[in-house]
Design a protein around this motif. Structure first.
Motif, PDB file in Angstrom:
ATOM      1  N   THR A   1      10.688  -1.347  11.080  1.00 32.02           N
ATOM      2  CA  THR A   1       9.727  -0.919  12.082  1.00 32.02           C
ATOM      3  C   THR A   1       8.358  -0.948  11.424  1.00 32.02           C
ATOM      4  OG1 THR A   1      11.363   0.523  13.104  1.00 32.02           O
ATOM      5  CG2 THR A   1       9.055   0.966  13.614  1.00 32.02           C
ATOM      6  N   LEU A   2       7.423  -1.604  12.067  1.00 33.79           N
ATOM      7  CA  LEU A   2       6.060  -1.646  11.541  1.00 33.79           C
ATOM      8  C   LEU A   2       5.227  -0.563  12.212  1.00 33.79           C
ATOM      9  CD1 LEU A   2       5.267  -5.464  11.431  1.00 33.79           C
ATOM     10  CD2 LEU A   2       5.744  -3.948   9.515  1.00 33.79           C
TER      11      LEU A   2
ATOM     12  N   LEU B   1       1.537   0.428  12.580  1.00 35.28           N
ATOM     13  CA  LEU B   1       0.169  -0.022  12.363  1.00 35.28           C
ATOM     14  C   LEU B   1      -0.780   1.127  12.641  1.00 35.28           C
ATOM     15  CD1 LEU B   1       0.362  -3.532  14.053  1.00 35.28           C
ATOM     16  CD2 LEU B   1       0.531  -2.962  11.621  1.00 35.28           C
TER      17      LEU B   1
ATOM     18  N   CYS C   1      -4.467  -3.444   9.055  1.00 36.93           N
ATOM     19  CA  CYS C   1      -3.361  -3.699   9.983  1.00 36.93           C
ATOM     20  C   CYS C   1      -3.008  -5.186   9.994  1.00 36.93           C
ATOM     21  CB  CYS C   1      -3.718  -3.244  11.394  1.00 36.93           C
ATOM     22  SG  CYS C   1      -3.824  -1.450  11.571  1.00 36.93           S
ATOM     23  N   ALA C   2      -4.028  -6.036  10.039  1.00 36.59           N
ATOM     24  CA  ALA C   2      -3.795  -7.485  10.043  1.00 36.59           C
ATOM     25  C   ALA C   2      -3.113  -7.917   8.742  1.00 36.59           C
ATOM     26  CB  ALA C   2      -5.101  -8.232  10.251  1.00 36.59           C
TER      27      ALA C   2
ATOM     28  N   SER D   1      -1.165  -6.102   6.844  1.00 39.57           N
ATOM     29  CA  SER D   1       0.221  -5.630   6.889  1.00 39.57           C
ATOM     30  C   SER D   1       1.090  -6.568   7.713  1.00 39.57           C
ATOM     31  CB  SER D   1       0.294  -4.221   7.471  1.00 39.57           C
ATOM     32  OG  SER D   1      -0.338  -3.297   6.618  1.00 39.57           O
ATOM     33  N   LEU D   2       0.557  -7.015   8.849  1.00 40.53           N
ATOM     34  CA  LEU D   2       1.306  -7.951   9.693  1.00 40.53           C
ATOM     35  C   LEU D   2       1.539  -9.283   8.978  1.00 40.53           C
ATOM     36  CD1 LEU D   2      -0.279  -7.345  13.206  1.00 40.53           C
ATOM     37  CD2 LEU D   2       2.080  -6.886  12.510  1.00 40.53           C
ATOM     38  N   ARG D   3       0.487  -9.803   8.300  1.00 42.72           N
ATOM     39  CA  ARG D   3       0.621 -11.065   7.567  1.00 42.72           C
ATOM     40  C   ARG D   3       1.639 -10.928   6.429  1.00 42.72           C
ATOM     41  NH1 ARG D   3      -4.836 -11.434   8.634  1.00 42.72           N
ATOM     42  NH2 ARG D   3      -5.438 -10.570   6.634  1.00 42.72           N
TER      43      ARG D   3
ATOM     44  N   SER E   1       4.241  -8.960   6.295  1.00 40.19           N
ATOM     45  CA  SER E   1       5.587  -8.962   6.889  1.00 40.19           C
ATOM     46  C   SER E   1       5.981 -10.369   7.329  1.00 40.19           C
ATOM     47  CB  SER E   1       5.658  -8.001   8.067  1.00 40.19           C
ATOM     48  OG  SER E   1       5.542  -6.668   7.612  1.00 40.19           O
ATOM     49  N   LEU E   2       5.069 -11.097   7.929  1.00 37.80           N
ATOM     50  CA  LEU E   2       5.349 -12.462   8.338  1.00 37.80           C
ATOM     51  C   LEU E   2       5.665 -13.334   7.132  1.00 37.80           C
ATOM     52  CD1 LEU E   2       5.552 -14.634  10.495  1.00 37.80           C
ATOM     53  CD2 LEU E   2       3.068 -14.964  10.283  1.00 37.80           C
TER      54      LEU E   2
END
Length: 192
Positions: free
Chosen positions: A121-122, A124, A131-132, A134-136, A138-139
């Motif tokens: 679970t992310l 943000l 936040c960006a 963190s998303l990158r 995970s990707l």
């Protein structure tokens, strides 16, 4: 002189008593048992490694696979794989370390190939740039895991009649392969 009656026992006598016998979850305890059994095994001649597992940690399976590769390459060892009853998930990852013509399974064994999974679970919260990032991150983790998974699939089907695209297409639905089918596909040399 041993008479060859055409049975597995006479064709593959070494498979009856594996030097390394692994069973259970692929985890740190299995890795330690693997290391201990490898250390106690004869230093010369063919080495037989058996496994029965419902799966576990794919990175530990890759670690054990790398140890097999190093043994084969640095010690010029002939190493045979014997799958017993269940070779699922991380077990198939480990099996990929052995060339197809060095793999065997016992009658009734099933091999299961599937995709790696991720449960996360992310949350943000904070500055948008953070936040960006963190998303990158995970990707990137997912993309790298897919690359590692596909390397393993390619190793698993090398020298078989299974196209890489087939294993990639069937893995999302948990592809179960019965022993005789594994032999007919060239995934294993023989069923004992």
């Amino acid at each position: 002189m041993v008479h060859d009656d055409g049975t597995s026992a006479t064709r593959y006598p070494l498979l009856g008593r594996p030097h390394v016998a692994l069973s259970g979850n692929v985890d740190q305890a299995m890795y330690q048992s693997f290391r201990d059994q490898i250390a106690a095994a004869p230093r010369q001649g063919t080495l037989v490694v058996s496994i029965s597992t419902l799966g576990g940690d794919p990175e530990i399976a890759r670690l054990m696979a790398d140890e097999i590769r190093l043994l084969r390459e640095y010690n010029d060892r002939d190493i045979l794989f014997l799958g017993k009853v269940a070779v699922y998930s991380a077990g198939a990852t480990f099996m990929a370390a052995f060339p197809a013509d060095k793999r065997f399974v016992t009658r009734g064994t099933r091999i299961m190939i599937h995709e790696r999974t991720l449960n996360r679970t992310l949350d943000l919260s904070g500055p948008l740039k953070t936040c960006a990032a963190s998303l990158r991150a995970s990707l990137h983790e997912i993309e790298e895991s897919v690359r590692i998974e596909e390397e393993g699939f390619r190793d698993l089907v090398a020298g078989t009649s299974i196209p890489f695209e087939d294993v990639r297409a069937r893995a999302p639905e948990n592809w179960y392969i019965e022993a005789e089918e594994a032999r007919s596909l060239g995934l294993v040399l023989d069923v004992i």
